[in-house]
Enzyme design. Structure first.
Site, PDB file in Angstrom:
ATOM      1  N   GLY A  55      -2.306  -0.910   5.105  1.00 31.85           N
ATOM      2  CA  GLY A  55      -1.824   0.162   5.959  1.00 31.85           C
ATOM      3  C   GLY A  55      -0.859  -0.282   7.039  1.00 31.85           C
ATOM      4  O   GLY A  55      -0.454   0.521   7.869  1.00 31.85           O
ATOM      5  N   HIS A  56      -0.487  -1.550   7.032  1.00 38.98           N
ATOM      6  CA  HIS A  56       0.400  -2.047   8.087  1.00 38.98           C
ATOM      7  C   HIS A  56       1.837  -2.006   7.588  1.00 38.98           C
ATOM      8  O   HIS A  56       2.293  -2.912   6.908  1.00 38.98           O
ATOM      9  CB  HIS A  56       0.000  -3.465   8.503  1.00 38.98           C
ATOM     10  CG  HIS A  56       0.586  -3.879   9.813  1.00 38.98           C
ATOM     11  ND1 HIS A  56       1.609  -4.776   9.906  1.00 38.98           N
ATOM     12  CD2 HIS A  56       0.303  -3.499  11.088  1.00 38.98           C
ATOM     13  CE1 HIS A  56       1.929  -4.952  11.181  1.00 38.98           C
ATOM     14  NE2 HIS A  56       1.152  -4.177  11.917  1.00 38.98           N
ATOM     15  N   PHE A  57       2.510  -0.922   7.929  1.00 41.74           N
ATOM     16  CA  PHE A  57       3.866  -0.615   7.473  1.00 41.74           C
ATOM     17  C   PHE A  57       3.888  -0.416   5.955  1.00 41.74           C
ATOM     18  O   PHE A  57       4.421  -1.238   5.214  1.00 41.74           O
ATOM     19  CB  PHE A  57       4.884  -1.664   7.920  1.00 41.74           C
ATOM     20  CG  PHE A  57       4.922  -1.840   9.408  1.00 41.74           C
ATOM     21  CD1 PHE A  57       5.106  -0.760  10.253  1.00 41.74           C
ATOM     22  CD2 PHE A  57       4.760  -3.089   9.971  1.00 41.74           C
ATOM     23  CE1 PHE A  57       5.137  -0.916  11.629  1.00 41.74           C
ATOM     24  CE2 PHE A  57       4.786  -3.262  11.346  1.00 41.74           C
ATOM     25  CZ  PHE A  57       4.971  -2.169  12.177  1.00 41.74           C
TER      26      PHE A  57
END
Length: 148
Positions: free
Chosen positions: A46-48
């Site tokens: 979910g990080h970028f």
């Protein structure tokens, strides 16, 4: 038993939060170690989305596990105190200079600033596999005896 392996065996982390792959060099004044980020690490999901980069807090944790905890355990072993201790991360002052992509192998170089009363402060530098400095700063922690 090899002291490097003794340190690795004493680390209080398990996957997916174990970020020490190898201890390359160690002395009483510093330590060098590595960790290769896997492309499927949980934090990339979910990080970028679609363009993942490693969160700074994870890079800081890698630097702390290698540069602070491993060095602290080594210093305790050298003092004859063994490895039955639990590290507590107390302070971080870091600067991020370059993004770190999935699959990157990081090398952490730690230099002891001081170690007194089981409190350790280190200067750390984190490099990618192309020898680019990606992060640097100071980390501190306290190594306390494990409780039941």
């Amino acid at each position: 038993m090899d002291v490097k392996q003794q340190i690795l065996d004493a680390l209080p982390y398990t996957p997916p939060f174990h970020f020490v792959e190898e201890i390359v060099a160690l002395t009483e004044s510093g330590l060098t170690g590595t960790y290769r980020l896997k492309v499927d690490e949980y934090f990339y999901q979910g990080h970028f989305a679609g363009n993942p980069i490693t969160p700074g807090v994870i890079i800081t944790e890698i630097a702390a596990q290698i540069g602070l905890v491993c060095l602290g355990l080594y210093l305790l072993i050298k003092d004859g105190k063994g490895t039955d201790f639990l590290p507590t991360f107390t302070e971080a002052h870091v600067h991020f200079l370059k993004p770190v992509l999935p699959g990157t192998k990081l090398t952490v170089i730690s230099e002891k600033d001081y170690f007194r009363f089981n409190k350790l402060k280190c200067k750390v530098k984190v490099f990618d596999e192309n020898s680019n400095l990606v992060c640097e700063g100071y980390l501190s922690g306290f190594i306390a005896p494990k409780t039941v």
